[in-house]
Each structure stands twice: as structure tokens, then as C-alpha cells.
Design a protein around this motif. Structure first.
Motif, PDB file in Angstrom:
ATOM      1  N   ARG A  45     -23.313 -17.252  18.738  1.00 31.05           N
ATOM      2  CA  ARG A  45     -23.131 -18.459  19.021  1.00 31.05           C
ATOM      3  C   ARG A  45     -21.385 -18.752  19.266  1.00 31.05           C
ATOM      4  O   ARG A  45     -21.101 -19.160  20.084  1.00 31.05           O
ATOM      5  CB  ARG A  45     -23.723 -19.583  18.221  1.00 31.05           C
ATOM      6  CG  ARG A  45     -25.171 -19.687  18.120  1.00 31.05           C
ATOM      7  CD  ARG A  45     -25.655 -21.090  17.657  1.00 31.05           C
ATOM      8  NE  ARG A  45     -25.229 -20.938  16.302  1.00 31.05           N
ATOM      9  CZ  ARG A  45     -25.957 -20.570  15.322  1.00 31.05           C
ATOM     10  NH1 ARG A  45     -27.224 -20.008  15.704  1.00 31.05           N
ATOM     11  NH2 ARG A  45     -25.587 -20.725  14.278  1.00 31.05           N
ATOM     12  N   VAL A  46     -20.891 -18.152  18.328  1.00 28.75           N
ATOM     13  CA  VAL A  46     -19.454 -18.181  18.374  1.00 28.75           C
ATOM     14  C   VAL A  46     -18.778 -17.592  19.272  1.00 28.75           C
ATOM     15  O   VAL A  46     -17.940 -18.100  20.237  1.00 28.75           O
ATOM     16  CB  VAL A  46     -18.748 -17.788  16.803  1.00 28.75           C
ATOM     17  CG1 VAL A  46     -17.250 -17.755  17.168  1.00 28.75           C
ATOM     18  CG2 VAL A  46     -19.234 -18.733  15.635  1.00 28.75           C
ATOM     19  N   THR A  47     -19.323 -16.493  19.625  1.00 30.66           N
ATOM     20  CA  THR A  47     -19.031 -15.618  21.012  1.00 30.66           C
ATOM     21  C   THR A  47     -19.006 -16.573  22.179  1.00 30.66           C
ATOM     22  O   THR A  47     -18.032 -16.390  23.142  1.00 30.66           O
ATOM     23  CB  THR A  47     -19.524 -14.286  20.747  1.00 30.66           C
ATOM     24  OG1 THR A  47     -19.424 -13.553  19.930  1.00 30.66           O
ATOM     25  CG2 THR A  47     -18.914 -13.511  22.269  1.00 30.66           C
ATOM     26  N   LEU A  48     -20.108 -16.854  22.210  1.00 29.29           N
ATOM     27  CA  LEU A  48     -20.311 -17.629  23.727  1.00 29.29           C
ATOM     28  C   LEU A  48     -19.621 -18.950  23.702  1.00 29.29           C
ATOM     29  O   LEU A  48     -19.270 -19.136  24.658  1.00 29.29           O
ATOM     30  CB  LEU A  48     -22.109 -18.145  23.564  1.00 29.29           C
ATOM     31  CG  LEU A  48     -22.516 -18.943  24.871  1.00 29.29           C
ATOM     32  CD1 LEU A  48     -22.171 -18.276  26.091  1.00 29.29           C
ATOM     33  CD2 LEU A  48     -23.999 -19.363  24.423  1.00 29.29           C
ATOM     34  N   VAL A  75     -16.777 -19.412  26.918  1.00 34.02           N
ATOM     35  CA  VAL A  75     -16.967 -20.819  27.589  1.00 34.02           C
ATOM     36  C   VAL A  75     -15.553 -21.533  27.619  1.00 34.02           C
ATOM     37  O   VAL A  75     -15.026 -22.049  28.822  1.00 34.02           O
ATOM     38  CB  VAL A  75     -18.081 -21.425  27.115  1.00 34.02           C
ATOM     39  CG1 VAL A  75     -17.910 -23.026  27.969  1.00 34.02           C
ATOM     40  CG2 VAL A  75     -19.410 -21.072  27.539  1.00 34.02           C
ATOM     41  N   VAL A  76     -14.970 -21.732  26.348  1.00 35.62           N
ATOM     42  CA  VAL A  76     -13.763 -22.383  26.206  1.00 35.62           C
ATOM     43  C   VAL A  76     -12.654 -21.639  26.796  1.00 35.62           C
ATOM     44  O   VAL A  76     -11.710 -22.289  27.598  1.00 35.62           O
ATOM     45  CB  VAL A  76     -13.549 -22.732  24.388  1.00 35.62           C
ATOM     46  CG1 VAL A  76     -12.203 -23.342  24.553  1.00 35.62           C
ATOM     47  CG2 VAL A  76     -14.242 -23.609  24.013  1.00 35.62           C
ATOM     48  N   THR A  77     -12.579 -20.169  26.825  1.00 36.75           N
ATOM     49  CA  THR A  77     -11.493 -19.409  27.394  1.00 36.75           C
ATOM     50  C   THR A  77     -11.557 -19.738  28.779  1.00 36.75           C
ATOM     51  O   THR A  77     -10.697 -19.811  29.656  1.00 36.75           O
ATOM     52  CB  THR A  77     -11.676 -18.083  26.787  1.00 36.75           C
ATOM     53  OG1 THR A  77     -11.760 -17.833  25.642  1.00 36.75           O
ATOM     54  CG2 THR A  77     -10.745 -17.442  27.351  1.00 36.75           C
ATOM     55  N   VAL A  78     -12.869 -19.604  29.503  1.00 32.87           N
ATOM     56  CA  VAL A  78     -13.070 -19.724  30.971  1.00 32.87           C
ATOM     57  C   VAL A  78     -12.418 -20.954  31.399  1.00 32.87           C
ATOM     58  O   VAL A  78     -11.875 -21.232  32.101  1.00 32.87           O
ATOM     59  CB  VAL A  78     -14.537 -19.537  31.405  1.00 32.87           C
ATOM     60  CG1 VAL A  78     -14.585 -19.786  32.833  1.00 32.87           C
ATOM     61  CG2 VAL A  78     -14.859 -18.095  31.109  1.00 32.87           C
ATOM     62  N   LEU A  79     -12.899 -22.248  30.547  1.00 34.46           N
ATOM     63  CA  LEU A  79     -12.555 -23.526  30.936  1.00 34.46           C
ATOM     64  C   LEU A  79     -11.071 -23.668  30.932  1.00 34.46           C
ATOM     65  O   LEU A  79     -10.334 -24.450  31.926  1.00 34.46           O
ATOM     66  CB  LEU A  79     -13.395 -24.549  30.022  1.00 34.46           C
ATOM     67  CG  LEU A  79     -14.738 -24.782  30.024  1.00 34.46           C
ATOM     68  CD1 LEU A  79     -15.253 -25.593  29.149  1.00 34.46           C
ATOM     69  CD2 LEU A  79     -15.012 -25.257  31.827  1.00 34.46           C
ATOM     70  N   LEU A  80     -10.386 -23.276  29.953  1.00 35.34           N
ATOM     71  CA  LEU A  80      -9.015 -23.133  29.887  1.00 35.34           C
ATOM     72  C   LEU A  80      -8.245 -22.588  30.859  1.00 35.34           C
ATOM     73  O   LEU A  80      -7.059 -22.950  31.446  1.00 35.34           O
ATOM     74  CB  LEU A  80      -8.494 -22.712  28.300  1.00 35.34           C
ATOM     75  CG  LEU A  80      -8.867 -23.565  27.039  1.00 35.34           C
ATOM     76  CD1 LEU A  80      -8.311 -22.601  26.024  1.00 35.34           C
ATOM     77  CD2 LEU A  80      -8.155 -24.774  27.128  1.00 35.34           C
ATOM     78  N   LEU A  81      -8.674 -21.411  31.214  1.00 36.18           N
ATOM     79  CA  LEU A  81      -8.221 -20.454  32.040  1.00 36.18           C
ATOM     80  C   LEU A  81      -8.179 -21.392  33.387  1.00 36.18           C
ATOM     81  O   LEU A  81      -7.475 -21.292  34.474  1.00 36.18           O
ATOM     82  CB  LEU A  81      -8.922 -19.117  32.498  1.00 36.18           C
ATOM     83  CG  LEU A  81      -8.377 -18.359  31.182  1.00 36.18           C
ATOM     84  CD1 LEU A  81      -9.376 -16.814  31.498  1.00 36.18           C
ATOM     85  CD2 LEU A  81      -6.924 -17.752  31.309  1.00 36.18           C
ATOM     86  N   GLY A  82      -9.367 -21.836  33.897  1.00 37.80           N
ATOM     87  CA  GLY A  82      -9.512 -22.542  35.154  1.00 37.80           C
ATOM     88  C   GLY A  82      -8.799 -23.949  34.974  1.00 37.80           C
ATOM     89  O   GLY A  82      -8.282 -24.157  36.102  1.00 37.80           O
TER      90      GLY A  82
END
Length: 323
Positions: A18-21, A25-32
């Protein structure tokens, strides 16, 4: 298979997954968000997405669309011709350099018994001299930046009275001098990393050192080092862009000419399209390497041979050769 994985690392539990998921997701959103606010919005405010700038590249109805793509086609044709010639010559001369260094290493161990003393000393001295010369050749051209090598070839050869006519050949020679030594070191490290028992078995069968290298060591080195070789061939293709320094009409120089000729200069758009094409070609080459590896592995499995795995020593020395 699961047991083999748990030997290497502990399988993540539900909480770790869960932590990895969530972190992914947070990393992808921040990059976007970063791409939107730092890249897209500034470019959009400057009008970089308008059809006035993109039209000559993506709109067939644009009055200069056909002319732009005709020039880009000429640039890519010149790029691929230079890359093909440099790749072939780098592979040929790099293989020859690797075989030469392996043979010189074998000669340095020989005592030339059975020959008269002066001749034996002369042969040993010659082998050591050639070893030093080949080593210096490798270190010089591996240490020089490619751009300096290309510029030096294009400037020095005409000064020495060597006129090759077409400027293409100066670019090919400059690329070959650098990439042949890298490919030579890749193959040499691959051959030297093979089990020593293969050489001993070849000697017991009566094969000469050259026959051992040509028939046993070199084919295996090509198979083991195929990924590194393909990577280097991709480098050759990308390095053709350095031909602009000697006025070779490759795609980068042609792109600059297109940008200057258009009524609305659009360097971002032109270089973005050229970059996408480069990425597509290099991606195709990487997939070709994967396909070739699978075919070779399937061939060995069909023949009932154990799959080849590059020893750690080979991989480490190959990385050293590439740096």
C-alpha cells in the motif's frame, strides 16, 4: 520461482504494498503538476502551441509543409548514411583491434624457443612494442571527446595532403576512430572473461592462438556482449549529429537551416519532432537487440546447451571499457 525471489529479498507485505502504491501515485501526480506548471503553462503563454509554429511540421495543408519534410528527409538520409558507414567500419576495425590485442597478449607470453637468440629477442621486442602502441592508440582515442576527433580529422587530413573529396568521409573516420576502440575493448573484455579452460582445451586440440580466438572466443564474446554492442551502435547514430561542426548536411544542421528559413522561427517545434524520430529509431534498435538475444538463447536451448550468462568479471570490465 517465488522461493527464488524470497532468497534475494523479503516479499513485501500488504502494508508495504500500500505504501509503495500510494507513494507511486503521489510521485506521478507531483511530476504531472510540475510538468504542467513549469513546462506547459510557460510555453502556452508564449504561444508555442499555436498552429503558426506547428503548422509547417504537422499540417499537410501548410504551404511549406512539403518543403520542410523534404529537407528533413534529406537530413535524415545523410544522417543514416553516415551512421551506417561508421557502424560497419567501427565493427570491422573494432573486431580487428580486439583480436590484435588478444594475439599480442599471447605473443608476450611466448619465449620463442627453437629460434636463434637474436631473432627471439627481436620478436619479443616487436610484440611488446606493438602492445604499447595499441594500448596508446586505445587510450588516446577513447580519452578524446568525439567532437575533437572529428574536427581534428577534418582539419589535419587536408593539411597533410589527404583530400577525401566528400566531407562525409571525414565524419565517418572521426566516428570510427572513437567507436572502434570502445567496441574493441568490449570484445576484448568479453574474450578475456571467458573460462580459461576453453583456451586450454583448444591448445590440447592443436589449435593455434589465432584459431582459438577466431573460432571459439570471438563468437562467444559477440553473443555475451551483444547488449553493450547495440548500445554503442546507438551512440554512433546519435554522434552523427556532431557532423554540423564540419558543415556536414546531417539532420541537426538541416534543422537549423529550416528554422532560419521559416517566416516564424520555431526551434522548439522542429527539434521536438527531430528528437521524437531519434527516440523512435533508437527504441527500434533496442528492441532489435532484445529480439536477437531471445533468438540466440532459443537457439542454444534447442541445441541442448546451457544458457550463457556473462560472468561478473566480464560485466565489470565491459563497464570500465565503456566509461
Amino acid at each position: 520461482m517465488k522461493d527464488q525471489q524470497t532468497v534475494l529479498y523479503d516479499a513485501p507485505g500488504p502494508r508495504a504494498r500500500r505504501v509503495t502504491l500510494i507513494s507511486s501515485v503521489v510521485t506521478v501526480l507531483l511530476l504531472g503538476a510540475g510538468a504542467y506548471y513549469l513546462v506547459y503553462r510557460p510555453l502556452d503563454e508564449q504561444g508555442q502551441f499555436s498552429m503558426e509554429l506547428w503548422g509547417p511540421l504537422i499540417d499537410p495543408g501548410n504551404e511549406v509543409f512539403s518543403l520542410v519534410w523534404a529537407r528533413l528527409r534529406d537530413g535524415f538520409v545523410a544522417t543514416f548514411i553516415a551512421a551506417a558507414l561508421a557502424i560497419v567500419s567501427s565493427l570491422v576495425f573494432g573486431t580487428g583491434l580486439a583480436v590484435l590485442r588478444i594475439q599480442l597478449k599471447s605473443l608476450n607470453k611466448r619465449r620463442f624457443t627453437g629460434l636463434i637468440a637474436p631473432l627471439a629477442v627481436a620478436l619479443r621486442g616487436l610484440s611488446w612494442l606493438l602492445t604499447i602502441v595499441s594500448r596508446l592508440f586505445v587510450e588516446i582515442f577513447r580519452g578524446l571527446p568525439v567532437v575533437i576527433t572529428i574536427f581534428f580529422v577534418a582539419s589535419a587530413l587536408p593539411e597533410l595532403g589527404v583530400d577525401l573529396g566528400d566531407i562525409l568521409w571525414y565524419l565517418v573516420i572521426g566516428l570510427t576512430l572513437y567507436n572502434m576502440v570502445v567496441i574493441g575493448e568490449i570484445l576484448r573484455s568479453g574474450m578475456e572473461g571467458l573460462p580459461g579452460g576453453q583456451r586450454e582445451a583448444a591448445e590440447a586440440m592443436g589449435l593455434s592462438p589465432f584459431q582459438t580466438t577466431r573460432m571459439i572466443l570471438l563468437p562467444q564474446a559477440f553473443r555475451i556482449m551483444l547488449p553493450a554492442l547495440i548500445s554503442q551502435l546507438v551512440v554512433v547514430l546519435k554522434d552523427t549529429s556532431l557532423g554540423f561542426i564540419i558543415s556536414y548536411e546531417e539532420v541537426l544542421r538541416v534543422s537549423g537551416q529550416i528554422i532560419q528559413a521559416l517566416p516564424e522561427p520555431n526551434p522548439i517545434q522542429v527539434y521536438a519532432v527531430v528528437g521524437v524520430i531519434y527516440i523512435a529509431v533508437n527504441y527500434a534498435l533496442s528492441k532489435l537487440a532484445e529480439y536477437t538475444q531471445r533468438r540466440l538463447a532459443r537457439g542454444r536451448k534447442t541445441a541442448g546447451l546451457p544458457p550463457e550468462k556473462p560472468p561478473a568479471a566480464i560485466t565489470a570490465e565491459a563497464e570500465t571499457a565503456l566509461n
